[in-house]
Design a protein around this motif. Sequence first.
Motif, PDB file in Angstrom:
ATOM      1  N   LEU A 199      -6.525   1.232   4.244  1.00  0.00           N
ATOM      2  CA  LEU A 199      -5.937  -0.074   3.986  1.00  0.00           C
ATOM      3  C   LEU A 199      -4.473  -0.083   4.408  1.00  0.00           C
ATOM      4  N   LYS A 200      -4.060  -1.176   5.026  1.00  0.00           N
ATOM      5  CA  LYS A 200      -2.666  -1.348   5.433  1.00  0.00           C
ATOM      6  C   LYS A 200      -1.893  -2.029   4.306  1.00  0.00           C
ATOM      7  N   PRO A 201      -0.611  -1.692   4.119  1.00  0.00           N
ATOM      8  CA  PRO A 201       0.155  -0.701   4.881  1.00  0.00           C
ATOM      9  C   PRO A 201      -0.363   0.722   4.640  1.00  0.00           C
ATOM     10  N   ILE A 202      -0.370   1.514   5.702  1.00  0.00           N
ATOM     11  CA  ILE A 202      -0.959   2.850   5.650  1.00  0.00           C
ATOM     12  C   ILE A 202      -0.030   3.812   4.913  1.00  0.00           C
ATOM     13  N   GLU A 203      -0.576   4.485   3.911  1.00  0.00           N
ATOM     14  CA  GLU A 203       0.191   5.493   3.185  1.00  0.00           C
ATOM     15  C   GLU A 203       0.053   6.836   3.901  1.00  0.00           C
ATOM     16  N   GLU A 204       1.153   7.559   4.009  1.00  0.00           N
ATOM     17  CA  GLU A 204       1.144   8.836   4.728  1.00  0.00           C
ATOM     18  C   GLU A 204       0.118   9.804   4.152  1.00  0.00           C
ATOM     19  N   GLU A 205       0.017   9.844   2.831  1.00  0.00           N
ATOM     20  CA  GLU A 205      -0.923  10.770   2.190  1.00  0.00           C
ATOM     21  C   GLU A 205      -2.361  10.441   2.579  1.00  0.00           C
ATOM     22  N   ARG A 206      -2.697   9.142   2.602  1.00  0.00           N
ATOM     23  CA  ARG A 206      -4.057   8.724   2.968  1.00  0.00           C
ATOM     24  C   ARG A 206      -4.327   8.996   4.449  1.00  0.00           C
TER      25      ARG A 206
END
Length: 226
Positions: free
Chosen positions: A106-113
């Motif tokens: 899902l956006k905004p994209i989390e770095e961890e994901r």
Amino acid sequence: MSKKLNYSLLYVEDEDYIREVVVEYLEEFFSTIYEASNGKEALEIYYDKQPDIVITDIRMPKMNGLTFARKLRERDKSTPIVITTTYATTEYLLDAVELNLIKYLLKPIEEERLLEAINLCVHQIEESSPSVVNLNSQYKYDTYNQTLTLDGKIVPFTMSQRKLLDILIKNRHRAVSYQEIEGYIWGRGEMSESALRSLVHTIRRVISKDTIQNISKIGYKIKLYE
């Protein structure tokens, strides 16, 4: 990840700012990253470069991400694909099953994901296709490190020779067309028939004349040692 992965990645996103930010992050993990701003451009890059991993947005001009993924799957059933989207609908989740997608982000994209998705892609590649393959009883080729070995010792091969082995091994279950080989090895440059024949001849001479099979009017197919 302690070092950069020796895999190539194609990132498809039509919003320039998002693409720049995500690519900058991905450069921490990948030495080779290709960028596209729509599905049509992405498909052309895929045919030319044969990336190991694909991350694509859905809503884009000219060709959306799901159409791009479907066209990719017509030829390639195994390359890991990650979809990014603002909305996760039931329809999209059904597409994930149909297209054998690795993950929706899902956006905004989390770095961890994003890192989790990359790890899943790498795991699938390494589980489904071991990096070291036997070309015959003596020669082995390591697709991850792009090295040919004879009884454990590295055999010097040119970049073009390694690339030819790479694309044939990656597509070991089918014949690879002359056009695909041309795009992967020579990029936008023009391939001469004699140059390709010379590459094939050299590999056959070093390994075995049966290693690379010529499929008439189509291209070449590699025969791996069982």
